[in-house]
Design a protein around this motif. Structure first.
Motif, PDB file in Angstrom:
ATOM      1  N   PRO A   1       0.823  -1.221   0.000  1.00 46.23           N
ATOM      2  CA  PRO A   1       0.000   0.000   0.000  1.00 46.23           C
ATOM      3  C   PRO A   1       0.852   1.264   0.000  1.00 46.23           C
ATOM      4  CG  PRO A   1      -0.125  -1.112   2.126  1.00 46.23           C
ATOM      5  CD  PRO A   1       0.655  -1.999   1.211  1.00 46.23           C
ATOM      6  N   LEU A   2       2.020   1.211   0.573  1.00 46.22           N
ATOM      7  CA  LEU A   2       2.879   2.402   0.591  1.00 46.22           C
ATOM      8  C   LEU A   2       3.390   2.727  -0.800  1.00 46.22           C
ATOM      9  CD1 LEU A   2       4.919   1.750   3.857  1.00 46.22           C
ATOM     10  CD2 LEU A   2       3.025   3.339   3.533  1.00 46.22           C
ATOM     11  N   LEU A   3       3.669   1.705  -1.575  1.00 46.66           N
ATOM     12  CA  LEU A   3       4.154   1.941  -2.934  1.00 46.66           C
ATOM     13  C   LEU A   3       3.015   2.285  -3.888  1.00 46.66           C
ATOM     14  CD1 LEU A   3       6.815  -0.897  -3.257  1.00 46.66           C
ATOM     15  CD2 LEU A   3       7.217   1.533  -2.928  1.00 46.66           C
ATOM     16  N   LEU A   4       1.825   1.814  -3.590  1.00 46.54           N
ATOM     17  CA  LEU A   4       0.684   2.064  -4.478  1.00 46.54           C
ATOM     18  C   LEU A   4       0.060   3.437  -4.264  1.00 46.54           C
ATOM     19  CD1 LEU A   4      -1.040  -1.430  -4.325  1.00 46.54           C
ATOM     20  CD2 LEU A   4       0.352  -0.479  -6.172  1.00 46.54           C
ATOM     21  N   CYS A   5       0.252   4.046  -3.119  1.00 43.89           N
ATOM     22  CA  CYS A   5      -0.344   5.336  -2.785  1.00 43.89           C
ATOM     23  C   CYS A   5       0.303   6.429  -3.633  1.00 43.89           C
ATOM     24  CB  CYS A   5      -0.152   5.639  -1.309  1.00 43.89           C
ATOM     25  SG  CYS A   5      -0.839   7.231  -0.813  1.00 43.89           S
ATOM     26  N   PRO A   6      -0.512   7.209  -4.396  1.00 41.52           N
ATOM     27  CA  PRO A   6       0.048   8.267  -5.245  1.00 41.52           C
ATOM     28  C   PRO A   6       0.718   9.371  -4.433  1.00 41.52           C
ATOM     29  CG  PRO A   6      -2.350   8.104  -5.534  1.00 41.52           C
ATOM     30  CD  PRO A   6      -1.951   7.076  -4.542  1.00 41.52           C
ATOM     31  N   MET A   7       0.334   9.530  -3.183  1.00 42.37           N
ATOM     32  CA  MET A   7       0.943  10.584  -2.355  1.00 42.37           C
ATOM     33  C   MET A   7       2.432  10.320  -2.119  1.00 42.37           C
ATOM     34  SD  MET A   7      -1.068  13.027  -1.648  1.00 42.37           S
ATOM     35  CE  MET A   7      -0.171  13.787  -0.335  1.00 42.37           C
ATOM     36  N   ASN A   8       2.817   9.100  -2.175  1.00 38.95           N
ATOM     37  CA  ASN A   8       4.223   8.774  -1.934  1.00 38.95           C
ATOM     38  C   ASN A   8       5.127   9.210  -3.072  1.00 38.95           C
ATOM     39  OD1 ASN A   8       3.870   7.634   0.581  1.00 38.95           O
ATOM     40  ND2 ASN A   8       3.311   5.649  -0.275  1.00 38.95           N
ATOM     41  N   PHE A   9       4.544   9.496  -4.227  1.00 45.87           N
ATOM     42  CA  PHE A   9       5.349   9.883  -5.370  1.00 45.87           C
ATOM     43  C   PHE A   9       5.424  11.387  -5.549  1.00 45.87           C
ATOM     44  CE2 PHE A   9       3.877   5.582  -6.329  1.00 45.87           C
ATOM     45  CZ  PHE A   9       5.121   4.960  -6.411  1.00 45.87           C
ATOM     46  N   VAL A  10       4.738  12.152  -4.665  1.00 44.91           N
ATOM     47  CA  VAL A  10       4.792  13.604  -4.734  1.00 44.91           C
ATOM     48  C   VAL A  10       6.113  14.037  -4.126  1.00 44.91           C
ATOM     49  CG1 VAL A  10       3.733  15.752  -3.941  1.00 44.91           C
ATOM     50  CG2 VAL A  10       2.297  13.793  -4.574  1.00 44.91           C
ATOM     51  N   THR A  11       6.832  14.852  -4.871  1.00 45.73           N
ATOM     52  CA  THR A  11       8.117  15.320  -4.348  1.00 45.73           C
ATOM     53  C   THR A  11       7.887  16.511  -3.437  1.00 45.73           C
ATOM     54  OG1 THR A  11       8.455  16.695  -6.276  1.00 45.73           O
ATOM     55  CG2 THR A  11       9.452  14.505  -6.317  1.00 45.73           C
ATOM     56  N   VAL A  12       8.422  16.413  -2.268  1.00 50.54           N
ATOM     57  CA  VAL A  12       8.289  17.480  -1.287  1.00 50.54           C
ATOM     58  C   VAL A  12       9.657  18.133  -1.163  1.00 50.54           C
ATOM     59  CG1 VAL A  12       7.784  18.005   1.119  1.00 50.54           C
ATOM     60  CG2 VAL A  12       6.531  16.180  -0.048  1.00 50.54           C
ATOM     61  N   PRO A  13       9.716  19.449  -1.329  1.00 49.62           N
ATOM     62  CA  PRO A  13      11.028  20.101  -1.192  1.00 49.62           C
ATOM     63  C   PRO A  13      11.539  19.936   0.236  1.00 49.62           C
ATOM     64  CG  PRO A  13       9.283  21.740  -1.429  1.00 49.62           C
ATOM     65  CD  PRO A  13       8.655  20.401  -1.603  1.00 49.62           C
ATOM     66  N   ARG A  14      12.739  19.531   0.317  1.00 47.92           N
ATOM     67  CA  ARG A  14      13.345  19.335   1.638  1.00 47.92           C
ATOM     68  C   ARG A  14      14.350  20.442   1.874  1.00 47.92           C
ATOM     69  NH1 ARG A  14      13.947  12.897   2.491  1.00 47.92           N
ATOM     70  NH2 ARG A  14      11.954  12.376   1.593  1.00 47.92           N
ATOM     71  N   PRO A  15      14.481  20.858   3.123  1.00 49.39           N
ATOM     72  CA  PRO A  15      15.463  21.921   3.389  1.00 49.39           C
ATOM     73  C   PRO A  15      16.867  21.399   3.160  1.00 49.39           C
ATOM     74  CG  PRO A  15      14.532  21.075   5.427  1.00 49.39           C
ATOM     75  CD  PRO A  15      13.793  20.405   4.293  1.00 49.39           C
ATOM     76  N   ASP A  16      17.691  22.332   2.703  1.00 47.63           N
ATOM     77  CA  ASP A  16      19.092  21.988   2.468  1.00 47.63           C
ATOM     78  C   ASP A  16      19.773  21.778   3.814  1.00 47.63           C
ATOM     79  OD1 ASP A  16      21.576  21.618   1.422  1.00 47.63           O
ATOM     80  OD2 ASP A  16      21.908  23.713   0.919  1.00 47.63           O
TER      81      ASP A  16
END
Length: 122
Positions: free
Chosen positions: A99-114
């Motif tokens: 389910p973690l791999l199938l969830c589309p939210m997991n593929f959204v790139t979130v900007p991470r702080p440097d």
């Protein structure tokens, strides 16, 4: 009839003419020394042959041990290879339904702080 004579300086002439090859009368002391020297040489040769045999035996034993170790390691490689295949197949099967791999939210790139910028003084 012509007779063939050895050439001047030939091995035969040198061995006959060598000063050490002249028969000399031997004393009993010389005979005893020769016998002792030969006995000492014989014992030394025996020791040397025994040492060589021991060294060869030791190398053979080491070879046998390494062969056994090699066999054990090859078996272990085979087992680990099989385990790797099994785990890879299990992972592929899991990825199909995870389910973690199938969830589309997991593929959204979130900007991470440097991480470096967070350490710099402001």
């Amino acid at each position: 009839m012509s007779q063939v004579l050895p050439a001047a300086g030939s091995v035969l002439q040198r061995s006959v003419a060598a000063p050490g090859n002249q028969p000399q009368p031997q004393s009993p002391d010389d005979d005893d020394r020769k016998v002792r020297r030969r006995e000492k040489n014989r014992v030394a040769a025996q020791r040397s042959r025994k040492k060589q045999t021991q060294k060869a035996d030791k190398l053979h034993e080491e070879y046998e041990c390494l062969e056994q170790e090699n066999t054990v390691l090859r078996r272990e490689i085979g087992k680990l290879t099989e385990e790797l295949k099994h785990l890879s197949e299990a992972l592929k099967e899991h990825e199909k339904m995870c389910p973690l791999l199938l969830c589309p939210m997991n593929f959204v790139t979130v900007p991470r702080p440097d991480p470096v910028a967070g350490c710099l003084p402001r």
